[in-house]
Design a protein around this motif. Structure first.
Motif, PDB file in Angstrom:
ATOM      1  N   GLY A 225       0.796  -1.217   0.000  1.00 50.53           N
ATOM      2  CA  GLY A 225       0.000   0.000   0.000  1.00 50.53           C
ATOM      3  C   GLY A 225       0.825   1.263   0.000  1.00 50.53           C
ATOM      4  O   GLY A 225       0.573   2.188  -0.791  1.00 50.53           O
ATOM      5  N   PRO A 226       1.854   1.392   0.866  1.00 53.85           N
ATOM      6  CA  PRO A 226       2.676   2.608   0.849  1.00 53.85           C
ATOM      7  C   PRO A 226       3.348   2.861  -0.493  1.00 53.85           C
ATOM      8  O   PRO A 226       3.472   4.017  -0.928  1.00 53.85           O
ATOM      9  CB  PRO A 226       3.702   2.342   1.948  1.00 53.85           C
ATOM     10  CG  PRO A 226       3.018   1.406   2.889  1.00 53.85           C
ATOM     11  CD  PRO A 226       2.176   0.523   2.017  1.00 53.85           C
ATOM     12  N   GLN A 227       3.777   1.811  -1.174  1.00 53.54           N
ATOM     13  CA  GLN A 227       4.398   1.991  -2.494  1.00 53.54           C
ATOM     14  C   GLN A 227       3.381   2.495  -3.513  1.00 53.54           C
ATOM     15  O   GLN A 227       3.679   3.355  -4.337  1.00 53.54           O
ATOM     16  CB  GLN A 227       5.015   0.676  -2.966  1.00 53.54           C
ATOM     17  CG  GLN A 227       6.293   0.289  -2.242  1.00 53.54           C
ATOM     18  CD  GLN A 227       6.814  -1.049  -2.708  1.00 53.54           C
ATOM     19  OE1 GLN A 227       6.231  -2.090  -2.433  1.00 53.54           O
ATOM     20  NE2 GLN A 227       7.901  -1.011  -3.450  1.00 53.54           N
ATOM     21  N   ARG A 228       2.173   1.933  -3.442  1.00 54.65           N
ATOM     22  CA  ARG A 228       1.133   2.409  -4.365  1.00 54.65           C
ATOM     23  C   ARG A 228       0.815   3.870  -4.089  1.00 54.65           C
ATOM     24  O   ARG A 228       0.601   4.666  -5.009  1.00 54.65           O
ATOM     25  CB  ARG A 228      -0.120   1.546  -4.224  1.00 54.65           C
ATOM     26  CG  ARG A 228      -0.026   0.198  -4.925  1.00 54.65           C
ATOM     27  CD  ARG A 228      -1.403  -0.405  -5.152  1.00 54.65           C
ATOM     28  NE  ARG A 228      -2.105  -0.664  -3.897  1.00 54.65           N
ATOM     29  CZ  ARG A 228      -2.016  -1.787  -3.199  1.00 54.65           C
ATOM     30  NH1 ARG A 228      -1.220  -2.750  -3.641  1.00 54.65           N
ATOM     31  NH2 ARG A 228      -2.702  -1.949  -2.095  1.00 54.65           N
ATOM     32  N   ALA A 229       0.756   4.252  -2.799  1.00 51.59           N
ATOM     33  CA  ALA A 229       0.482   5.647  -2.450  1.00 51.59           C
ATOM     34  C   ALA A 229       1.559   6.567  -3.018  1.00 51.59           C
ATOM     35  O   ALA A 229       1.251   7.657  -3.544  1.00 51.59           O
ATOM     36  CB  ALA A 229       0.395   5.798  -0.934  1.00 51.59           C
ATOM     37  N   GLU A 230       2.820   6.155  -2.932  1.00 56.56           N
ATOM     38  CA  GLU A 230       3.905   6.968  -3.485  1.00 56.56           C
ATOM     39  C   GLU A 230       3.769   7.118  -4.991  1.00 56.56           C
ATOM     40  O   GLU A 230       4.034   8.192  -5.551  1.00 56.56           O
ATOM     41  CB  GLU A 230       5.256   6.339  -3.128  1.00 56.56           C
ATOM     42  CG  GLU A 230       5.630   6.471  -1.660  1.00 56.56           C
ATOM     43  CD  GLU A 230       6.988   5.844  -1.362  1.00 56.56           C
ATOM     44  OE1 GLU A 230       7.705   5.525  -2.336  1.00 56.56           O
ATOM     45  OE2 GLU A 230       7.315   5.690  -0.173  1.00 56.56           O
ATOM     46  N   GLU A 231       3.376   6.047  -5.659  1.00 64.65           N
ATOM     47  CA  GLU A 231       3.203   6.119  -7.111  1.00 64.65           C
ATOM     48  C   GLU A 231       2.056   7.066  -7.483  1.00 64.65           C
ATOM     49  O   GLU A 231       2.167   7.846  -8.424  1.00 64.65           O
ATOM     50  CB  GLU A 231       2.961   4.722  -7.671  1.00 64.65           C
ATOM     51  CG  GLU A 231       4.190   3.832  -7.596  1.00 64.65           C
ATOM     52  CD  GLU A 231       3.933   2.447  -8.150  1.00 64.65           C
ATOM     53  OE1 GLU A 231       2.767   2.121  -8.396  1.00 64.65           O
ATOM     54  OE2 GLU A 231       4.908   1.707  -8.333  1.00 64.65           O
TER      55      GLU A 231
END
Length: 311
Positions: A225-231
């Motif tokens: 989830g955090p990686q998707r948020a950064e993207e």
């Protein structure tokens, strides 16, 4: 003549609040202000339906009464506007209904149309009348809905002591962006509104994780989830960069959140001075409609809501 800011007035508290807001916006935009009152001589006529030949011509006393009421309503609105915005010189117009059709015609001639929206209902939130909702669903120009208790100080930050004031800076302009279909007209409206106020622009995008059933081997949906948020945040920043360059004086805050867009915007708009959302101009077999995000905004957000139509 430049297209005016137009306020629809009917003598109600919400329409007078809309006239006040429209006067302040006309001053900010350096545009004329037009106050429009629509009266319908046949009260049983369904709004939006044409007058049939069987209805006949309205009796002269009814027409005279309608015009008298229109003059009274417009005079009251003009006095109110002059008190809150003495530098604005409004002009007025009265026309026969149906109200939705008349206001849609007015919207086509406007920079933006401002309408009142009724107060808080304990069950559903804010009540949006059928006329206002019909105009929002069909208008080809921006429409702003203003609550009955909206005052000039509500656009501004409170003093350090928590008191309302018109001498402090403006509250945030909040913009809801769908990164699956970012629209220039909606983004530009929000940047311009923030520029005119010297306010911060808070841009919000809500995303939901894809269903595991739709994943293919190695798809990005498998990342955390955090990686998707950064993207998503990187994508939002890229979409806004051209507008940052065009409006270098506007401070921009970007937020991406996991969840439903309706909930994210309601949270972000709490304490805001203006919320800006978009509405697709689409021809549907079932007729014009308001999307779920815009529907939630106009019924539950307490600050003025600008609905900007776009292709």
């Amino acid at each position: 003549m430049l297209p005016p800011v137009i306020a629809g007035v009917d003598g109600s508290a919400e329409s007078l609040a809309a006239a006040d807001w429209a006067a302040r916006e006309a001053a900010r935009r350096d545009r004329p202000l037009r106050l429009t009152h629509v009266w319908n001589w046949h009260p049983r006529q369904e709004d939006g339906a044409p007058v049939t030949a069987a209805m006949g011509v309205p009796p002269t006393p009814l027409r005279q009464w309608g015009r008298h009421q229109a003059r009274r309503v417009l005079r009251q609105a003009k006095e109110r506007v002059r008190a809150v915005a003495p530098n604005v010189r409004p002009y007025d117009e009265q026309t026969e209904g149906p109200a939705t059709a008349a206001l849609l015609k007015a919207a086509e001639e406007s920079e933006l149309l401002v309408l009142g929206s009724r107060g808080l209902s304990g069950v559903t939130g804010f009540l949006v009348g059928s006329v206002a909702q019909g105009v929002v669903a069909r208008a080809t120009r921006p429409v702003v809905l203003v609550r009955a208790d909206e005052e000039a100080a509500d656009e501004h930050l409170p003093t350090p002591g928590g008191r309302p004031s018109v001498l402090t800076g403006y509250r945030d302009v909040v913009l809801g962006v769908d990164l699956g279909d970012p629209c220039d007209a909606v983004i530009e409206f929000a940047f311009e509104a923030a520029r005119l106020r010297g306010a911060r622009l808070h841009v919000v995008h809500a995303w939901q994780p894809p269903s595991p059933l739709g994943f293919g081997p190695g798809e990005i949906g498998l990342v955390s989830g955090p990686q998707r948020a950064e993207e998503w945040l990187g994508f939002l920043s890229a979409v806004l960069q051209i507008w940052r360059d065009k409006y270098p004086g506007v401070e921009v805050a970007e937020t991406v959140v996991e969840g439903r867009a309706q909930s994210a915007l309601l949270r972000a708009a709490s304490g805001a001075g203006l919320l800006v959302v978009g509405r697709h101009l689409t021809d549907r077999p079932t007729g014009p409609r308001i999307g779920p995000v815009t529907h939630a905004a106009i019924h539950h957000v307490g600050c003025p809501v600008a609905v900007v139509p776009h292709e």
